[in-house]
Design a protein around this motif. Structure first.
Motif, PDB file in Angstrom:
ATOM      1  N   SER A 172      32.808  43.286  46.145  1.00  0.00           N
ATOM      2  CA  SER A 172      33.228  42.165  45.308  1.00  0.00           C
ATOM      3  C   SER A 172      33.938  41.095  46.129  1.00  0.00           C
ATOM      4  O   SER A 172      34.503  41.360  47.193  1.00  0.00           O
ATOM      5  CB  SER A 172      34.157  42.642  44.185  1.00  0.00           C
ATOM      6  N   ARG A 196      32.653  36.443  36.839  1.00  0.00           N
ATOM      7  CA  ARG A 196      33.063  37.020  35.554  1.00  0.00           C
ATOM      8  C   ARG A 196      34.593  37.124  35.503  1.00  0.00           C
ATOM      9  O   ARG A 196      35.238  37.392  36.512  1.00  0.00           O
ATOM     10  CB  ARG A 196      32.439  38.411  35.362  1.00  0.00           C
ATOM     11  N   ASP A 197      35.125  36.915  34.306  1.00  0.00           N
ATOM     12  CA  ASP A 197      36.568  37.064  34.102  1.00  0.00           C
ATOM     13  C   ASP A 197      36.916  38.540  33.949  1.00  0.00           C
ATOM     14  O   ASP A 197      36.204  39.293  33.266  1.00  0.00           O
ATOM     15  CB  ASP A 197      37.012  36.300  32.856  1.00  0.00           C
ATOM     16  N   LYS A 198      38.005  38.946  34.591  1.00  0.00           N
ATOM     17  CA  LYS A 198      38.465  40.330  34.520  1.00  0.00           C
ATOM     18  C   LYS A 198      39.912  40.367  34.044  1.00  0.00           C
ATOM     19  O   LYS A 198      40.649  39.383  34.124  1.00  0.00           O
ATOM     20  CB  LYS A 198      38.354  41.001  35.895  1.00  0.00           C
ATOM     21  N   ASP A 199      40.315  41.532  33.576  1.00  0.00           N
ATOM     22  CA  ASP A 199      41.652  41.695  33.018  1.00  0.00           C
ATOM     23  C   ASP A 199      42.714  41.778  34.116  1.00  0.00           C
ATOM     24  O   ASP A 199      42.470  42.264  35.224  1.00  0.00           O
ATOM     25  CB  ASP A 199      41.725  42.966  32.173  1.00  0.00           C
ATOM     26  N   SER A 219      36.762  38.104  44.922  1.00  0.00           N
ATOM     27  CA  SER A 219      37.511  37.771  43.714  1.00  0.00           C
ATOM     28  C   SER A 219      38.657  36.815  44.025  1.00  0.00           C
ATOM     29  O   SER A 219      39.144  36.734  45.154  1.00  0.00           O
ATOM     30  CB  SER A 219      38.064  39.041  43.051  1.00  0.00           C
ATOM     31  N   TYR A 256      41.999  35.954  36.561  1.00  0.00           N
ATOM     32  CA  TYR A 256      41.330  36.788  37.565  1.00  0.00           C
ATOM     33  C   TYR A 256      39.822  36.636  37.402  1.00  0.00           C
ATOM     34  O   TYR A 256      39.276  36.924  36.338  1.00  0.00           O
ATOM     35  CB  TYR A 256      41.754  38.244  37.380  1.00  0.00           C
ATOM     36  N   LYS A 257      39.155  36.159  38.452  1.00  0.00           N
ATOM     37  CA  LYS A 257      37.710  35.917  38.425  1.00  0.00           C
ATOM     38  C   LYS A 257      37.059  36.710  39.552  1.00  0.00           C
ATOM     39  O   LYS A 257      37.526  36.673  40.697  1.00  0.00           O
ATOM     40  CB  LYS A 257      37.407  34.425  38.565  1.00  0.00           C
TER      41      LYS A 257
END
Length: 766
Positions: free
Chosen positions: A758, A739-742, A760, A716-717
């Motif tokens: 955002s 940024r990488d997200k959980d 994504s 997930y970016k």
């Protein structure tokens, strides 16, 4: 929000040419940008002074306009200000001119206030009115008191405050007027006609007490240094129209380009300069402030032009170095064609390395070139052959010497992996009638055929194919896509349709393998003057693509702006389906918002999603691709740079994220997705699946993907900010970045939080 994907249900195939770009020669995107030339205005063709002007080191300016019409010198720009100047008319019966708020654009003399001064009386000329690039001008002329006296210095003061103009001659008030439709700002101009005149003690002061420095140099970006005079000369230029003459007195005199060079100790600056004159020696210098970093002596200067090769090493890095060309002998030094590149650019086929890498990272599939409106006056043959013999064009705050021509364009396309697409002019710059320019007796169709032959012709049996081979490129370029001019919206649609038909027949007869692109309109979701419907109805069978444009204001960054044009594309597709050529495709060859803050990123993501959902749309190319940060307008570029580096706008960051995760099949997505702009795509082998999501609201959204774990390993970016007005800069190029997200798994479902503001990507790989 709960959604579910069905990779077995393909909604439509997506062409990766949706990820193209317009590479246009404006605002130094190419000249002094992508092309690694460091020297601005290298052949002195971009003038501030038109006519026979001379400036000395005491900042006295002399004009000889005897027997000539208007000569003008734009010394600076202003809005609310006061200009004070002493004027001495030396001879002649014509007027001396002082212009205020002159909105000069490419020599179209519109929207200006000119005071004409003479010994016989004075006149005030008001020329107001402007519609886009169309001069629709109302001119009025009225007398006002006061007069000049030949051979005597007279002090003239002009004051602009809002629409109120006040003027004095030797302390006597001569003008006190409120101007209707007054230009808001513009150039401050000195000038004259049929006279010889001197100007001195020139001062311009803003009414908020900010000093405005008048640039008393006849060519842009170059400044006189030392003791002497400088003038632009035209009779003895090396090529094209202009060279620069420096007359030195007993000491050092010359020209410089201050604080414009990034000097690197590990990246040699090298190039050449053409010189002639009555002096024997000259010095080419790099300076850090007043300290000489590097200097090369040139000897053997004679009456004829000669090219002198120069290398300027430095033992340290300097971001704001100055280039200087001087002589220390009395006499005349003529300068033309000054060119310097870093060794890194030379090794990279002439392209600036960091900007090449920035473009390549986007993996553009097609590059549209050379414009845009730049193509209006473009003669392809002027961009071929030796660099020192090329002749340029003044367009959009940028005199481009055409150092980046057809051969360089093809080389760049190959370097970044893009397919070339060329726009050919039809002579559409006769502003009075919006019809092809026949006054120049130019056969524009033949020029297009010659250009096509240069790119695709056999190197032995065709004239222009042979010319390409002589320039070092024997193999045909096989350029497939050819567009018939650009934004012809003010031309009669029927006339343009007929021209397109003629060009298409002739060009396809010469090369049956090419594809023809015809201009469309469709601005802001409206058809405009009916160009789209005329093209589709009248000449559909002669064009392979129709090429509309879409630019939107920053407040339409969300789904309203996206869908406004999406609905129009659907309507265009329906017209095409009913036409004589239902196989015609749409090429959205320009699109963007008008800024560089986070709103451009949100719009780019949402708009690309819409384009991927539009089956008839096969290609797209946003603009601007690149822009120098000093440019005077159109601040919407994806890549923004100066001599020291570059930064990505949010639209670059998001488009790159989308491009990196491109998959060719749009698949079925079930669920209520009204809160987001969302598209689901998959690879042909179904081993990769992608969700591209845009949240243009100020609230985060939780998305649950049913049975998401069956799609593979997730990543997930996210590109997000806390403010719509956040943007990157040269000083902080990574404020907005990926940024990488959980990712959270719940049983077989995948859950992610989509932040406010955002764009994504949720990617799965089996």
């Amino acid at each position: 929000m709960e959604i579910q994907l069905n990779s077995d249900k393909i909604e439509n195939r997506i062409n990766d040419k949706v990820y193209g770009f317009l590479l246009e020669h404006i605002y130094h995107s190419v000249s002094n940008g992508l092309w690694g030339e460091n020297v601005w205005n290298r052949s002195f063709e971009e003038l501030l002074a038109y006519g026979d002007w001379e400036v000395n080191s005491s900042r006295e300016v002399t004009l000889n306009a005897m027997g000539r019409s208007l000569a003008d010198f734009r010394i600076c720009r202003g809005r609310d200000y006061e200009i004070s100047v002493e004027v001495k008319k030396l001879e002649g019966d014509g007027f001396v001119l002082i212009g205020m708020r002159d909105q000069n654009r490419e020599r179209m003399l519109t929207n200006r206030i000119y005071c004409h001064l003479s010994e016989m009386g004075n006149k005030l000329e008001l020329s107001t009115g402007w519609v886009w690039h169309t001069p629709i001008v109302k001119t009025t002329v009225s007398d006002f008191p006061g007069n000049l006296t030949d051979g005597k210095w007279v002090r003239v003061v002009m004051r602009c405050e809002g629409n109120h103009l006040t003027g004095w001659m030797d302390e006597n008030k001569i003008i006190d007027r409120v101007i209707e439709d007054c230009p808001r700002d513009g150039a401050i101009t000195l000038g004259g006609e049929d006279c010889r005149v001197m100007f001195r003690n020139i001062r311009v002061t803003s009414l908020d007490n900010t000093k405005i420095v008048a640039n008393l140099n006849p060519v842009r970006h170059w400044y006189l240094v030392g003791e002497g005079t400088v003038k632009a000369v035209h009779a003895s230029a090396l090529n094209h129209n202009t060279a620069l003459q420096v007359h030195s007195l007993n000491r050092l005199a010359g020209i410089e380009q201050p604080q414009n060079y990034n000097v690197r100790k590990d990246d040699l600056l090298k190039g050449s300069v053409f010189l002639r004159g009555t002096v024997n020696r000259a010095y080419i210098q790099l300076l850090d402030g007043k300290k000489i970093l590097s200097e090369q002596l040139i000897e053997g200067i004679f009456e004829d032009w000669d090219e002198f090769f120069v290398e300027l090493p430095s033992d340290k890095d300097v971001q704001l170095a100055t280039l200087r060309i001087v002589t220390k002998e009395p006499g005349n030094l003529y300068v033309d064609q000054v060119s310097f590149m870093h060794q890194s650019s030379i090794n990279n086929q002439g392209f600036r390395v960091d900007l090449t890498d920035a473009v390549a990272a986007l993996k553009p599939t097609i590059l549209r070139w050379p414009g845009g409106s730049f193509v209006e006056h473009y003669d392809f043959e002027n961009g071929l052959g030796k660099q020192s013999e090329r002749q340029g064009i003044l367009r959009w705050d940028d005199f481009d010497p055409l150092s980046f021509g057809t051969d360089e364009f093809i080389a760049f396309c190959r370097k970044v992996g893009a397919e070339p697409q060329i726009v050919v002019p039809i002579g559409y710059h006769n502003y009075a009638g919006y019809a092809p320019d026949k006054n120049r007796k130019q056969d524009w169709l033949q020029k297009a055929l010659d250009w096509l032959e240069y790119c695709n012709g056999d190197p032995v049996t065709t004239k222009w194919g042979n010319k390409r081979a002589e320039n070092g490129h024997p193999e045909p370029y096989n350029v497939k896509y050819w567009e018939i001019d650009n934004e012809v919206w003010k031309m009669d649609p029927k006339l343009y349709a007929e021209i397109t038909r003629l060009f298409s027949i002739a060009m396809k007869k010469q090369d049956p393998d090419i594809k023809i692109i015809g201009c469309g309109c469709g601005r802001l979701g409206r058809e405009g003057i009916g160009l789209d419907s005329v093209m589709i109805h009248d000449v559909a069978e002669y064009i392979d693509y129709i090429s509309p444009h879409y630019y939107q204001t920053l407040d339409k960054y969300g789904n309203d702006g996206v869908e406004e044009y999406g609905r129009y594309l659907d309507k265009l597709a329906a017209w095409i389906k009913r036409s004589e050529n239902p196989d015609m495709k749409i090429y959205l060859s320009e699109w963007n918002l008008d800024g560089i803050d986070m709103r451009t990123g949100l719009f780019a993501g949402g708009f690309l999603n819409r384009l991927e959902c539009t089956p008839k749309l096969e290609m797209a190319a946003p603009a601007l691709l690149l822009r120098h940060t000093s440019a005077s307008g159109w601040n919407n570029a994806f890549i923004n740079f100066n001599q020291n580096g570059w930064f990505p706008a949010p639209n670059y960051v998001v488009l790159k994220l989308w491009r990196d995760h491109f998959l060719p099949n749009r698949i079925q997505l079930k669920g209520n997705v009204k809160e987001l702009n969302i598209v689901a795509t998959a690879s042909d082998d179904k081993k990769e699946t992608c969700l591209k999501m845009v949240n243009s609201t100020n609230q985060s959204v939780t998305v649950k993907l049913k049975n998401g774990v069956d799609l593979g390993s997730p990543a997930y970016k996210v590109v997000s900010t806390t403010s719509l007005f956040d943007c990157n800069s040269i000083e902080n190029p990574d404020k907005i970045k990926v940024r990488d997200k959980d990712v959270v798994s719940s049983d077989k479902d995948i859950v992610v939080s989509v932040p406010a503001y955002s764009a994504s990507v949720l990617m799965f790989r089996k």
